[in-house]
Scaffold this active site. Structure first.
Site, PDB file in Angstrom:
ATOM      1  N   ARG A  59       0.849  -1.342   0.129  1.00  0.00           N
ATOM      2  CA  ARG A  59       0.025   0.036   0.033  1.00  0.00           C
ATOM      3  C   ARG A  59       0.762   1.189   0.193  1.00  0.00           C
ATOM      4  O   ARG A  59       2.146   1.283   0.654  1.00  0.00           O
ATOM      5  CB  ARG A  59      -0.870  -0.014   1.202  1.00  0.00           C
ATOM      6  CG  ARG A  59      -1.942   1.164   1.255  1.00  0.00           C
ATOM      7  CD  ARG A  59      -2.798   1.242   2.507  1.00  0.00           C
ATOM      8  NE  ARG A  59      -1.917   2.224   3.450  1.00  0.00           N
ATOM      9  CZ  ARG A  59      -2.506   2.875   4.433  1.00  0.00           C
ATOM     10  NH1 ARG A  59      -3.833   2.455   4.773  1.00  0.00           N
ATOM     11  NH2 ARG A  59      -1.941   3.762   5.192  1.00  0.00           N
ATOM     12  N   TYR A  72      -2.856  11.816   5.729  1.00  0.00           N
ATOM     13  CA  TYR A  72      -3.139  10.469   6.269  1.00  0.00           C
ATOM     14  C   TYR A  72      -2.088   9.384   5.624  1.00  0.00           C
ATOM     15  O   TYR A  72      -1.740   9.355   4.441  1.00  0.00           O
ATOM     16  CB  TYR A  72      -4.548  10.015   5.737  1.00  0.00           C
ATOM     17  CG  TYR A  72      -4.578   8.580   6.226  1.00  0.00           C
ATOM     18  CD1 TYR A  72      -4.907   8.119   7.641  1.00  0.00           C
ATOM     19  CD2 TYR A  72      -4.630   7.649   4.985  1.00  0.00           C
ATOM     20  CE1 TYR A  72      -4.761   6.785   7.482  1.00  0.00           C
ATOM     21  CE2 TYR A  72      -4.603   6.251   5.166  1.00  0.00           C
ATOM     22  CZ  TYR A  72      -4.822   5.854   6.483  1.00  0.00           C
ATOM     23  OH  TYR A  72      -4.733   4.238   6.954  1.00  0.00           O
ATOM     24  N   ASP A 100      -5.281   3.870  -0.081  1.00  0.00           N
ATOM     25  CA  ASP A 100      -6.275   4.215   0.727  1.00  0.00           C
ATOM     26  C   ASP A 100      -6.705   5.650   0.911  1.00  0.00           C
ATOM     27  O   ASP A 100      -6.274   6.461   1.129  1.00  0.00           O
ATOM     28  CB  ASP A 100      -5.873   3.785   2.306  1.00  0.00           C
ATOM     29  CG  ASP A 100      -6.847   3.811   3.312  1.00  0.00           C
ATOM     30  OD1 ASP A 100      -8.026   4.226   2.955  1.00  0.00           O
ATOM     31  OD2 ASP A 100      -6.860   3.353   4.374  1.00  0.00           O
ATOM     32  N   HIS A 122      -9.129   6.711   2.537  1.00  0.00           N
ATOM     33  CA  HIS A 122      -9.498   7.133   3.863  1.00  0.00           C
ATOM     34  C   HIS A 122     -10.900   8.062   4.057  1.00  0.00           C
ATOM     35  O   HIS A 122     -11.054   9.036   4.824  1.00  0.00           O
ATOM     36  CB  HIS A 122      -8.371   7.598   4.482  1.00  0.00           C
ATOM     37  CG  HIS A 122      -8.408   7.289   6.048  1.00  0.00           C
ATOM     38  ND1 HIS A 122      -8.815   7.784   7.329  1.00  0.00           N
ATOM     39  CD2 HIS A 122      -7.921   5.887   6.546  1.00  0.00           C
ATOM     40  CE1 HIS A 122      -8.498   7.054   8.272  1.00  0.00           C
ATOM     41  NE2 HIS A 122      -8.151   6.197   7.765  1.00  0.00           N
ATOM     42  N   GLU A 149      -9.086   1.899  -1.622  1.00  0.00           N
ATOM     43  CA  GLU A 149      -9.766   1.616  -0.344  1.00  0.00           C
ATOM     44  C   GLU A 149     -10.505   2.938   0.182  1.00  0.00           C
ATOM     45  O   GLU A 149     -10.158   4.137  -0.048  1.00  0.00           O
ATOM     46  CB  GLU A 149      -8.643   1.227   0.772  1.00  0.00           C
ATOM     47  CG  GLU A 149      -9.263   1.128   2.148  1.00  0.00           C
ATOM     48  CD  GLU A 149      -8.130   0.450   2.999  1.00  0.00           C
ATOM     49  OE1 GLU A 149      -7.085   0.044   2.753  1.00  0.00           O
ATOM     50  OE2 GLU A 149      -8.093   0.820   4.087  1.00  0.00           O
ATOM     51  N   GLU A 154     -13.590  -1.366   7.052  1.00  0.00           N
ATOM     52  CA  GLU A 154     -12.890  -1.317   8.120  1.00  0.00           C
ATOM     53  C   GLU A 154     -13.585  -0.708   9.134  1.00  0.00           C
ATOM     54  O   GLU A 154     -13.383  -1.100  10.434  1.00  0.00           O
ATOM     55  CB  GLU A 154     -11.400  -0.710   7.794  1.00  0.00           C
ATOM     56  CG  GLU A 154     -11.311   1.038   8.020  1.00  0.00           C
ATOM     57  CD  GLU A 154      -9.921   1.311   7.583  1.00  0.00           C
ATOM     58  OE1 GLU A 154      -9.206   0.704   7.073  1.00  0.00           O
ATOM     59  OE2 GLU A 154      -9.862   2.514   8.085  1.00  0.00           O
ATOM     60  N   ARG A 167     -13.637  -5.212   3.683  1.00  0.00           N
ATOM     61  CA  ARG A 167     -12.463  -5.140   4.953  1.00  0.00           C
ATOM     62  C   ARG A 167     -12.789  -5.304   6.189  1.00  0.00           C
ATOM     63  O   ARG A 167     -12.079  -4.812   7.058  1.00  0.00           O
ATOM     64  CB  ARG A 167     -11.959  -3.916   4.623  1.00  0.00           C
ATOM     65  CG  ARG A 167     -10.852  -3.915   3.340  1.00  0.00           C
ATOM     66  CD  ARG A 167     -10.392  -2.759   2.939  1.00  0.00           C
ATOM     67  NE  ARG A 167      -9.684  -1.826   4.180  1.00  0.00           N
ATOM     68  CZ  ARG A 167      -8.634  -2.302   5.026  1.00  0.00           C
ATOM     69  NH1 ARG A 167      -7.950  -3.563   4.529  1.00  0.00           N
ATOM     70  NH2 ARG A 167      -7.904  -1.959   5.904  1.00  0.00           N
ATOM     71  N   GLU A 174      -4.230  -6.990   5.402  1.00  0.00           N
ATOM     72  CA  GLU A 174      -3.422  -5.983   5.694  1.00  0.00           C
ATOM     73  C   GLU A 174      -2.394  -6.227   6.934  1.00  0.00           C
ATOM     74  O   GLU A 174      -2.824  -7.096   7.783  1.00  0.00           O
ATOM     75  CB  GLU A 174      -4.383  -4.718   6.211  1.00  0.00           C
ATOM     76  CG  GLU A 174      -3.498  -3.584   6.573  1.00  0.00           C
ATOM     77  CD  GLU A 174      -4.432  -2.424   6.775  1.00  0.00           C
ATOM     78  OE1 GLU A 174      -5.530  -2.383   7.288  1.00  0.00           O
ATOM     79  OE2 GLU A 174      -3.844  -1.238   6.618  1.00  0.00           O
ATOM     80  N   TRP A 209     -11.648  12.520   8.706  1.00  0.00           N
ATOM     81  CA  TRP A 209     -10.329  12.243   8.869  1.00  0.00           C
ATOM     82  C   TRP A 209      -9.916  10.710   8.258  1.00  0.00           C
ATOM     83  O   TRP A 209     -10.505   9.870   7.672  1.00  0.00           O
ATOM     84  CB  TRP A 209      -9.819  11.871  10.245  1.00  0.00           C
ATOM     85  CG  TRP A 209      -8.394  11.417  10.437  1.00  0.00           C
ATOM     86  CD1 TRP A 209      -7.397  12.201   9.983  1.00  0.00           C
ATOM     87  CD2 TRP A 209      -7.964  10.071  10.502  1.00  0.00           C
ATOM     88  NE1 TRP A 209      -6.202  11.507  10.108  1.00  0.00           N
ATOM     89  CE2 TRP A 209      -6.484  10.213  10.591  1.00  0.00           C
ATOM     90  CE3 TRP A 209      -8.690   8.920  10.904  1.00  0.00           C
ATOM     91  CZ2 TRP A 209      -5.812   9.014  10.933  1.00  0.00           C
ATOM     92  CZ3 TRP A 209      -7.907   7.942  11.509  1.00  0.00           C
ATOM     93  CH2 TRP A 209      -6.498   8.114  11.020  1.00  0.00           C
TER      94      TRP A 209
HETATM   95  O1  EZ4 Z   1      -7.002   4.660  10.059  1.00  0.00           O
HETATM   96  O2  EZ4 Z   1      -6.748   1.576  12.062  1.00  0.00           O
HETATM   97  O3  EZ4 Z   1      -6.290   0.661   6.395  1.00  0.00           O
HETATM   98  N1  EZ4 Z   1      -5.905   1.094   7.222  1.00  0.00           N
HETATM   99  C1  EZ4 Z   1      -6.516   2.403   7.842  1.00  0.00           C
HETATM  100  C2  EZ4 Z   1      -5.952   2.496   9.404  1.00  0.00           C
HETATM  101  C3  EZ4 Z   1      -6.973   3.351  10.229  1.00  0.00           C
HETATM  102  C4  EZ4 Z   1      -6.669   3.048  11.642  1.00  0.00           C
HETATM  103  C5  EZ4 Z   1      -7.727   3.727  12.640  1.00  0.00           C
HETATM  104  O4  EZ4 Z   1      -7.737   3.224  13.791  1.00  0.00           O
HETATM  105  O5  EZ4 Z   1      -7.353   3.070   7.385  1.00  0.00           O
HETATM  106  O6  EZ4 Z   1      -4.745   3.415   9.157  1.00  0.00           O
HETATM  107 CO    CO Z   2      -8.144   1.954   5.534  1.00  0.00          CO
END
Ligand code: EZ4
Ligand code: CO
Length: 402
Positions: free
Chosen positions: A147, A159, A210, A212, A236, A262, A283, A339, A402
């Site tokens: 990743r 991030y 990701d 996010h 992701e 997630e 996920r 992961e 976030w």
């Molecule tokens: O932000 O596990 O794919 N992994 C992620 C992680 C999450 C954290 C949050 O607790 O997106 O970095």
């Molecule tokens: Co993630």
């Protein structure tokens, strides 16, 4: 085989972890991860105040019955705190079941369905050059999948970009730090990163990214299209997944595979995305989605719709969760990828485990049960420290995901 003791252990060997340990009348123990990043003590209280009194005296062999009794018996259903607490009990019961029969948990789940569990590591850098170098280091370590996240020019923090290039830990001691975000700057920078990565790593390494939860559907569609030449393994969390209709729009525009889940805690969070084939990878993971019992249900639904698993495995999921995830991963037919962020040396010492990394794969091992434990004396040397995930604002100060 009555449960006679249930203890909730909170420790901070570098970051906070909540662990449930069950003991049976014949002296067997089982462990379950109960860590919910930034809200750890809520789950610890849910377990200590409301679940421990219910499990003392129960027959540890009744895994399915215990799951439904905690789920239906609470009346209040789903949600990350409840489902993490249920997961901890469920995971510990599977651990005990394996130990009682002298077999690894994957044997109880149908046995090995593959040679090993393909994992991806986290490469990051303050800029594209650094991120490419980090990805090359992962390849040199034997990883087949990486990743990649890079700092966005013009933004102070991004991030997924850690302090070193092999680790990333977003939770900060004390109150939450604030970061700034610009979708425009981000969308311009990501395709450049993946153009460079393909050039440097060639066509065979799996590349993942990701977003996010930060984009709108049409922005995610643009990113997916822009990344098509670099054939990602997945993109992701392109959008916040509460509004699942958004995925229909993304799907109409791009062939970049999508992964999400997630932050999901239940099969009902994934049902539309799976049955309408709006995603390629689900996920959800053991600790946040109701344990091994519930994760298997999600995987079996997904199997019918060509959706594969790709369980969350960041460092806030303890080695207990990682061990449980690996028994699940190696045994479930529609496994995709796992992961894998390496834990700190202190965390590995507090949670001794049988799983091992070799040639881009993890293996759960053949130890009875999950093959993981918590060293309680050592854990006591690392008391809880308040920590939060960051908060993000757009450049004009508006709160963003976030
Ligand atoms: O932000 O596990 O794919 N992994 C992620 C992680 C999450 C954290 C949050 O607790 O997106 O970095
Ligand atoms: Co993630």
């Amino acid at each position: 085989m009555k449960i006679v003791d249930a203890r909730v252990i909170v420790c901070c060997p570098g970051r906070n972890f909540v662990t449930l340990k069950l003991t049976t009348e014949d002296g067997l123990t089982g462990v379950g991860d109960a860590t919910l990043n930034g809200r750890e003590l809520a789950v610890a209280s849910y377990l200590e105040d409301h679940v421990v009194p219910l499990v003392i005296g129960r027959d540890a062999r009744r895994v399915e019955d215990t799951w439904h009794s905690l789920y239906k018996g609470a009346y209040w259903r789903r949600g990350p705190v409840t489902m993490t607490a249920i997961a901890a009990v469920d995971t510990a019961l599977w651990d005990i079941a394996g130990k009682a029969l002298g077999v690894p948990v994957h044997r109880l789940l149908g046995g090995r369905a593959r040679d090993g569990v393909l994992v991806y590591g986290h490469a990051s850098g303050a800029d594209v050059d650094e991120a490419v170098r980090a990805a090359e280091r992962y390849v040199a370590l034997g990883y087949h999948a990486v990743r990649a996240q890079a700092g966005v020019p013009g933004l102070a923090a991004s991030y997924g970009v850690g302090r070193g290039d092999l680790s990333y830990e977003p939770a900060e001691r004390g109150l939450p730090p604030e970061e700034r975000w610009s979708t425009e700057k981000y969308l311009t920078s990501v395709p450049r990163l993946f153009a460079r990565l393909r050039e440097a790593l060639g066509p065979d390494i799996h590349l993942l990214h990701d977003a996010h939860h930060r984009l709108t559907p049409i922005e995610a569609a643009r990113l997916g299209k822009a990344l098509e030449p670099y054939h990602l393994f997945w993109l992701e969390d392109p959008v916040p997944a509460e509004l699942q209709d958004g995925f229909r729009l993304i799907r109409q525009h791009t062939t970049t595979p999508l992964a999400v889940g997630e932050v999901f805690s239940s099969i009902h969070d994934c049902q539309t995305l799976i049955t309408e084939q709006l995603i390629d990878y689900i996920r959800t993971t053991v600790v946040h989605a109701g344990g091994i019992t519930h994760l298997r249900r999600i995987a079996h639904l997904a199997e019918l719709y060509h959706v594969r698993t790709g369980s969350h495995g960041a460092t806030d999921l303890s080695p207990v969760c990682m061990a449980a995830a690996l028994h699940f991963d190696i045994s479930v037919h529609n496994f995709g990828i796992q992961e894998y962020m390496r834990h700190s040396a202190d965390t590995d010492r507090v949670f001794p485990h049988a799983y091992r990394f070799a040639d881009g794969m993890l293996d759960p091992g053949e130890a009875p049960g999950l093959g993981v434990d918590i060293d309680e004396a050592l854990a006591a040397e690392f008391p809880y420290q308040r920590a939060y995930l960051p908060i993000t604002r757009k450049l004009d100060g508006t709160i963003h995901s976030w």
